[in-house]
Design an enzyme around this catalytic site. Structure first.
Site, short mmCIF file in Angstrom:
data_model
loop_
_atom_site.label_atom_id
_atom_site.label_comp_id
_atom_site.label_asym_id
_atom_site.label_seq_id
_atom_site.Cartn_x
_atom_site.Cartn_y
_atom_site.Cartn_z
CE1 TYR A 80 -30.76 48.94 -64.78
CE2 TYR A 80 -33.00 48.72 -63.95
CZ TYR A 80 -32.12 48.93 -65.01
OH TYR A 80 -32.61 49.14 -66.27
CE LYS A 88 -32.62 47.86 -70.23
NZ LYS A 88 -33.29 48.27 -69.00
#
Ligand code: FBP
Length: 263
Positions: free
Chosen positions: A149, A180
């Protein structure tokens, strides 16, 4: 057996994400979804390819749900090893390691996850911890998922195409088996990030709850980019009929020709 076989089906993945109690606090939950046992039952009924929780939830609920031990073989456990609350609102976040790979294995995990806030002032601390997690997991034959992220004062736009592709590439460079990512808003940017990740597989997180139709359209768009699936929390268990959302998502994610849908 390939490393990712235990948390994928036909090389696709739908994970039920349930670490928001730590990341966001219980405000995310309804009277039903606040109970971890209900979420384990949901993941089992929906035949998700994995459920993502922090170690405390695994410790106190994974073996204790009404469905009992069947859950271990039918709903693979993925333990998130680091995390932080959102109370400090740090511009440059750091999520400390809270559980070791050995502990996760003892609790029944078949895979582990770790968040790297790419571009944060504390990035090097996280990449160092993540490298050790990858080393330990691979020694145990367990796959590792990196929550990659982009965040912090050096990242004016976390959805920028180049930044997102850099973050997914970092996952490959560090040795993650899967990354992810948060959807960067365009299919072009997502495709770029999937391409940059190379042999590291890509799944996309669900994000804040939207109406069901828009969310399913998002899933369709995502699956046309080469991502192998999604890790979804709020857009499943905050909906009125979570099980039906799982079924609809599965019909999109596991559709054989989803990658060939034209952009
Ligand atoms: P959601 O599908 O609910 O967005 O969950 C995905 C996830 O990555 C969780 O694993 C995590 O708790 C949360 O989003 C973190 O979101 P953020 O850092 O944006 O608050």
């Amino acid at each position: 057996m390939e490393l990712l076989d235990r948390i994928t089906k036909e090389e696709r993945a739908l994970f039920l994400a349930y670490d928001q109690g730590l990341e966001h606090g219980p405000t995310d939950f309804t009277d039903v979804s606040v109970d971890p046992a209900k979420i384990f039952e949901l993941g089992l009924a929906g035949k998700c390819t994995g459920i993502i929780v922090q170690k405390g939830i695994a410790q106190k609920y994974y073996w204790e749900t009404s469905v009992g031990r069947a859950i271990q073989t039918q709903l693979p456990l993925i333990i998130k090893l680091n995390g932080k609350t959102n109370l400090l609102q740090d511009t440059d976040p750091y999520a400390p390691l809270l559980c070791t790979v050995a502990e996760a294995k003892t609790l029944g995990a078949v895979a582990v996850g770790y968040t790297v806030y790419v571009g944060s002032e504390f990035e090097s601390k996280m990449t160092e911890e993540f490298a050790a997690v990858i080393r330990d997991s691979h020694e145990e034959g367990m796959p590792v998922i990196g929550w990659m992220y982009p965040r912090g004062r050096h990242i004016p736009d976390p959805h920028d195409e180049i930044i997102v592709a850099y973050a997914s590439r970092l996952g490959l460079e560090l040795g993650a088996d899967m990354v992810k990512m948060q959807y960067p808003h365009t299919q072009q940017a997502m495709r770029h990030a999937v391409q940059a990740a190379g042999k590291t597989k890509v799944v996309i997180s669900g994000g804040t709850k939207t109406d069901e139709a828009s969310f399913l359209q998002l899933a369709t768009d995502i699956m046309a980019t080469g991502a192998i699936g999604m890790a979804v929390g709020r857009n499943i268990w905050q909906q009125d009929d979570p099980l039906s959302v799982i079924e609809k998502l599965k019909s999109i994610i596991f559709a054989k020709d989803s990658e060939n849908i034209s952009l």
